[in-house]
Each structure stands twice: as structure tokens, then as C-alpha cells.
Design a protein around this motif. Sequence first.
Motif, mmCIF file in Angstrom:
data_model
loop_
_atom_site.group_PDB
_atom_site.id
_atom_site.type_symbol
_atom_site.label_atom_id
_atom_site.label_comp_id
_atom_site.label_asym_id
_atom_site.label_seq_id
_atom_site.Cartn_x
_atom_site.Cartn_y
_atom_site.Cartn_z
ATOM 1 N N LYS A 1 -11.579 26.709 68.750
ATOM 2 C CA LYS A 1 -10.861 25.451 68.686
ATOM 3 C C LYS A 1 -10.986 24.852 67.288
ATOM 4 O O LYS A 1 -11.978 25.048 66.603
ATOM 5 N N ILE B 1 -10.857 21.487 64.760
ATOM 6 C CA ILE B 1 -11.037 20.042 64.651
ATOM 7 C C ILE B 1 -10.509 19.593 63.298
ATOM 8 O O ILE B 1 -10.950 20.083 62.253
ATOM 9 N N ASN C 1 -6.904 20.901 67.501
ATOM 10 C CA ASN C 1 -6.894 20.578 68.930
ATOM 11 C C ASN C 1 -7.374 19.158 69.176
ATOM 12 O O ASN C 1 -7.084 18.557 70.213
ATOM 13 N N ALA C 2 -8.111 18.620 68.214
ATOM 14 C CA ALA C 2 -8.555 17.230 68.249
ATOM 15 C C ALA C 2 -8.662 16.746 66.816
ATOM 16 O O ALA C 2 -8.763 17.534 65.876
ATOM 17 N N TRP D 1 -15.547 14.864 74.192
ATOM 18 C CA TRP D 1 -14.171 15.349 74.307
ATOM 19 C C TRP D 1 -14.100 16.536 75.257
ATOM 20 O O TRP D 1 -13.195 16.630 76.092
ATOM 21 N N ASP E 1 -10.038 11.763 76.450
ATOM 22 C CA ASP E 1 -8.978 11.930 75.456
ATOM 23 C C ASP E 1 -9.309 11.230 74.137
ATOM 24 O O ASP E 1 -8.902 11.687 73.070
ATOM 25 N N LEU F 1 -12.652 10.045 67.802
ATOM 26 C CA LEU F 1 -12.008 11.338 68.074
ATOM 27 C C LEU F 1 -10.817 11.111 68.982
ATOM 28 O O LEU F 1 -10.902 10.341 69.947
ATOM 29 N N ASP G 1 -7.718 13.389 71.095
ATOM 30 C CA ASP G 1 -7.156 14.667 71.496
ATOM 31 C C ASP G 1 -5.786 14.850 70.841
ATOM 32 O O ASP G 1 -5.113 13.869 70.483
#
Length: 309
Positions: free
Chosen positions: A2, A4, A88-89, A111, A116, A161, A163
Motif C-alpha cells: 500500500k 501512503i 491509498n491514503a 486507518w 476513513d 490521515l 483515505d
Amino acid sequence: MKKISIVIPAHNEEGNIPLIYQRIKDIFSKIANYRFEIIFVNDGSRDNTQQILEQISQNNEDIKFIEFSRNFGHQHAVKAGMDYSTGNAMISMDADLQHPPELIPELIKKWEEGFDIVHTIRKYPKQISSFKRKTSKLYYRFLTRISDVNLSEGGGSDFRLMDASVVDVVRNMHESDIFLRGLSYWMGFKCVGIHFTACERATGESSYNLKKMMKFAFTGITAFSVKPLYLAAYLGFIFSAIATVGYGTYVIHSFLTGTEISGWASLIMTVVFFGGVQLIILGIMGIYLGKIFNQVKQRPNYIIRSKNF
């Protein structure tokens, strides 16, 4: 793996950019199954911020930069980074290291639990003056009462953070005066907050002066509520009623006692007082009209001079 995206606005932060990049890099070296990109947004810096960004990005593919043509403001800088994030975030944080990068694993953990939006609830260190603590606390209490969003005390931080689905929603918003701290609560996504103690600036001095703080405060209030307009109308009715009853009582008293109606000083003070109230009401209306004026022009929130992607 994933991905970030970390969005970092930078205004005259030449000494802090290498420091925050190294600390973020060290953190992700200890986190498995995650890769990262850092999007620095140079918000019209006058020092060597841009030169440093160009240097460190040459040998690091995980560093991207956006250079504004001038200073457009912190919130627009964060919005620009969100517009170009691909993770993805997305995590937004300041470049001065007052937002500790060591909190990033905790944000990601929350998260992954299904939230979210992960807010950070700031606690000021002991070095911060009591005036700053109290005014900040009172402002967010007032904003919560007068607007349609519920900002928790200390939640007024741009260290959060989001999503990718939330970022997509914000990306499609085109408000001229964007207030991300309020929007993140207003959207209604599943949120959670974690506490942190703000650190001292690593290097340099803050350019966030009292004038910018006041402008930011008015932006937050007028972005999510029209209650100040109702308040202005209520004040008009209340003071008109007080003036009518008070003057009527004074006239009746003077007629019954046979005294003259005198007192030019009190008359002048009354005129000045109600003149001030009228100016306040006009000022409130002017702020809203100004926001409408800026919105209907549909000018871009920012102008990019250069970027490396």
C-alpha cells in the motif's frame, strides 16, 4: 504494498526539509508492506526552499514537489498536494516538525482498523503561552457552537490521515476559501482522533502572525455557518427595542416631572454606539459578500510554476 502520500506545505522551510524527509524515511524503513511518496508544496518561499527541494528530489524518486507562483496560503497548499496525491491514503503535516512524524504508524494503524479519517488532537507544550492555549480553546468552542461542524478541543490541527475515497471528495471541491479542518468533520466519514503533544520548531521562525490567525479564524467561522448574519439581525431588533422603550420612558418621565430633555453627551455616545453596531453588522455582511465575490469569479485556488512529475 500500500502507498501512503504525505503532503507537506513549505513556506521558508529550507532548514527543515532535509530533516523531516530523513525522519519520514527512517520511519517507513521500519514499517512492512508500505511505501510512501512525499509531496512538498512550496508556497511562495523566499529562501532556498525550492533549490533544496530540487536537489533532494534528484536522487530520491519518492520526493515530489509543487512550486506555487506566489504565496497562496497553507490550506490551498494542502489542497494542491491532495489534488496530486496517488496513495491509498494521504497524510498532511507541517514541515516545521511540530507534527511528529513518529506518529505516522499510529495513524496508519487506525486507518487499517477501518477509519476513513484519523484526526490528531493537539496538546500544547509547556513553552506555549497561556494566552495561546486559552484563545485557541475558546475559538474552537465558539466555532463548534456557531457552525454546523463539531470540532473537538485541540482538534484544530492539519496533521491528519485521509483515505483515498475521502481525498477524492475533497479533490472535487472548488471553494475559494477552503477550511480543511472543518471539512474533514463536515463530510461525515468515519473518524477517530489520537492525541499528541506539539513539538518545537526544528529551525526557522513561524510566519503565522496574528493577522493570518485572525483571517484564518474568520474563514473558519464563515465557511460553515450563516449564523453570524442571523446574529446581526437579532442585534438590530434588540437594540431598536431597547432604544424605543428607553427613549419613550425618558419622554414620559420628562413630561410628568416638567423637566427638559437634555444631555448632548449621552446623545453623542448613543449615536457612536449604534454607529459601531451598524458597522459590525455591515462588516459581517461584507465578509459573506466578499466570499461570494471570490467564488463567482472561479479563479484557481493556486497557480503552479513548476513540478517534478
